[in-house]
Enzyme design. Structure first.
Site, PDB file in Angstrom:
ATOM      1  N   ARG A  72       0.800  -1.224   0.000  1.00 38.17           N
ATOM      2  CA  ARG A  72       0.000   0.000   0.000  1.00 38.17           C
ATOM      3  C   ARG A  72       0.834   1.275   0.000  1.00 38.17           C
ATOM      4  O   ARG A  72       0.593   2.190  -0.779  1.00 38.17           O
ATOM      5  CB  ARG A  72      -0.937   0.027   1.219  1.00 38.17           C
ATOM      6  CG  ARG A  72      -2.233  -0.687   1.005  1.00 38.17           C
ATOM      7  CD  ARG A  72      -2.749  -1.243   2.314  1.00 38.17           C
ATOM      8  NE  ARG A  72      -1.870  -2.311   2.740  1.00 38.17           N
ATOM      9  CZ  ARG A  72      -1.995  -3.586   2.360  1.00 38.17           C
ATOM     10  NH1 ARG A  72      -2.998  -3.936   1.619  1.00 38.17           N
ATOM     11  NH2 ARG A  72      -1.135  -4.509   2.745  1.00 38.17           N
ATOM     12  N   THR A  73       1.821   1.335   0.907  1.00 34.09           N
ATOM     13  CA  THR A  73       2.555   2.603   1.031  1.00 34.09           C
ATOM     14  C   THR A  73       3.310   2.900  -0.254  1.00 34.09           C
ATOM     15  O   THR A  73       3.231   4.015  -0.790  1.00 34.09           O
ATOM     16  CB  THR A  73       3.515   2.536   2.237  1.00 34.09           C
ATOM     17  OG1 THR A  73       2.771   2.136   3.377  1.00 34.09           O
ATOM     18  CG2 THR A  73       4.154   3.891   2.511  1.00 34.09           C
ATOM     19  N   LYS A 128      26.217  -3.681  -2.613  1.00 26.73           N
ATOM     20  CA  LYS A 128      27.673  -3.522  -2.752  1.00 26.73           C
ATOM     21  C   LYS A 128      28.252  -2.875  -1.508  1.00 26.73           C
ATOM     22  O   LYS A 128      29.439  -2.585  -1.453  1.00 26.73           O
ATOM     23  CB  LYS A 128      27.988  -2.651  -3.976  1.00 26.73           C
ATOM     24  CG  LYS A 128      27.512  -3.207  -5.293  1.00 26.73           C
ATOM     25  CD  LYS A 128      27.915  -2.253  -6.427  1.00 26.73           C
ATOM     26  CE  LYS A 128      27.240  -2.605  -7.733  1.00 26.73           C
ATOM     27  NZ  LYS A 128      27.381  -1.522  -8.712  1.00 26.73           N
ATOM     28  N   HIS A 186       5.454   5.293  11.647  1.00 26.29           N
ATOM     29  CA  HIS A 186       5.010   5.275  10.259  1.00 26.29           C
ATOM     30  C   HIS A 186       4.133   6.522  10.118  1.00 26.29           C
ATOM     31  O   HIS A 186       2.903   6.441  10.118  1.00 26.29           O
ATOM     32  CB  HIS A 186       4.218   3.987  10.008  1.00 26.29           C
ATOM     33  CG  HIS A 186       3.952   3.680   8.563  1.00 26.29           C
ATOM     34  ND1 HIS A 186       4.048   4.617   7.551  1.00 26.29           N
ATOM     35  CD2 HIS A 186       3.589   2.513   7.961  1.00 26.29           C
ATOM     36  CE1 HIS A 186       3.747   4.040   6.405  1.00 26.29           C
ATOM     37  NE2 HIS A 186       3.474   2.772   6.618  1.00 26.29           N
ATOM     38  N   ARG A 227      11.582   3.823   3.317  1.00 29.13           N
ATOM     39  CA  ARG A 227      11.214   2.805   4.319  1.00 29.13           C
ATOM     40  C   ARG A 227      12.466   2.018   4.659  1.00 29.13           C
ATOM     41  O   ARG A 227      13.195   1.565   3.765  1.00 29.13           O
ATOM     42  CB  ARG A 227      10.142   1.864   3.795  1.00 29.13           C
ATOM     43  CG  ARG A 227       9.940   0.682   4.754  1.00 29.13           C
ATOM     44  CD  ARG A 227       8.725  -0.131   4.453  1.00 29.13           C
ATOM     45  NE  ARG A 227       7.515   0.611   4.771  1.00 29.13           N
ATOM     46  CZ  ARG A 227       6.298   0.092   4.654  1.00 29.13           C
ATOM     47  NH1 ARG A 227       6.136  -1.142   4.235  1.00 29.13           N
ATOM     48  NH2 ARG A 227       5.226   0.813   4.960  1.00 29.13           N
TER      49      ARG A 227
END
Ligand code: ASP
Length: 326
Positions: free
Chosen positions: A75-76, A104, A153, A125
């Protein structure tokens, strides 16, 4: 240049031209006042109107968003992409950091400094608490947190509060009950912190090992919000105006045996819904993994699909606001 957290990133902007979103990072809901929330909710209403009427606008034409996700998201991630596209902007999606230079060994600050060469705003995120604040210190462009581990959040908190407002028409005076993994659920942390700004009664329903962190409980009490804790949903279901259910956050458990013991602790069923107020709204940040029975979906009080749609309007509002186009 290294910024202080939440310092506005607009060179030469005089204080009277600043509002609280333009050029700012969004890393914690603690940065918002009730006025800020009213402002962003008004904008979200306008965004809904635009989408319903014409689908899209060119408000952010020429702007680019980098969507940087170190953890899974449905969703986000997709609502930020949809939000940017409906505002006429473009998106750099980095949703599998295993295919980026992170594998890396590139550090978060270097990845951020790279993306801001190409983008005007970065959505991040990350699994570590505080990662968005770190990113914000190094970035010259606004960072919007899309969740930092078990921390916060913030954009979910905003869309959750906006949903409460749109479902019930007001926030003051409500009894909000949160159910499930209150310890690890970052959406609960952000929403509780926002609710402390309102005259609300808060109940926290969880197994003993998944109680709300003491730090957040302390913040609520300091703001004058009485905190009621229980293990039994039956103790709150009859009086709650909002029941906010969450998933037990399996990925945060070091011991999967502990997870197994609590994973099916709660299930909202049609029988339980019979005990609730007619005007109650049932919310969930989703994904659900058994906490709400599918037969509840047809109940008009099931607000979780409307809640996720609201996420796109809130994110459109935030993108326009931090880019100074609201
Ligand atoms: N989607 C929400 C989050 O990212 C809730 C969850 O995953 O349970 O925090």
């Amino acid at each position: 240049m290294v910024y202080k957290a939440n310092e506005p990133k607009i060179v030469g902007l005089t204080p009277d031209r600043q509002h609280s979103f333009y050029g700012r990072d969004i890393v914690s809901v603690k940065q918002f006042s009730r006025d800020d929330l009213g402002y962003i909710f008004g904008l979200a209403d306008e965004m809904r109107g635009i989408v319903k009427r014409v689908g899209a606008t060119d408000l952010l034409k020429g702007y680019v968003l980098a969507n940087l996700f170190y953890e899974p998201s449905t969703r986000t991630a997709s609502s930020f992409i949809a939000a940017m596209q409906r505002l006429g902007g473009a998106v750099i999606p980095i949703h599998g950091v295993q295919y980026s230079s992170v594998t890396k060994g590139e550090s978060l600050p270097d990845t951020i400094r790279t993306l801001e060469c190409y983008a005007d705003v970065i959505v991040l995120r990350h699994p570590e608490v505080g990662a968005s604040e770190v990113a914000a210190r190094y970035a010259n462009k606004p960072i919007i947190s899309a969740g930092d581990g078990v921390g916060e959040h913030p954009t979910q908190g905003l869309l959750d509060l906006y949903t409460i407002q749109t479902e019930l028409g007001h926030i003051d005076g409500l009894h909000v009950a949160m159910v499930g993994d209150l310890k690890n659920g970052r959406t609960v942390h952000s929403l509780s912190r926002l609710l402390r700004l309102y005259d609300t009664q808060l109940s926290f329903v969880s197994p003993n090992i998944l109680r709300l962190p003491v730090e957040i409980k302390g913040e609520l009490q300091a703001a004058g919000r009485p905190v009621f804790e229980t293990e039994k949903v039956e103790q709150v279901i009859e009086t709650a105006d909002i029941v906010y259910v969450t998933r037990v956050q399996k990925e945060r458990f070091a011991d999967l045996g502990e997870y197994e013991a609590v994973k099916n602790y709660y299930e909202i069923t049609p029988e339980l819904m019979k005990l609730a107020k007619k005007s109650m709204a049932l919310m969930h940040p989703l994904p659900r993994v058994g906490e709400i029975h599918y037969d509840v979906d047809a109940d008009p009080r099931a607000a979780y699909f409307r809640q996720m749609e609201n996420g796109m309007y809130i994110r459109m509002a935030l993108l326009a606001a931090v880019l100074g186009k609201a």
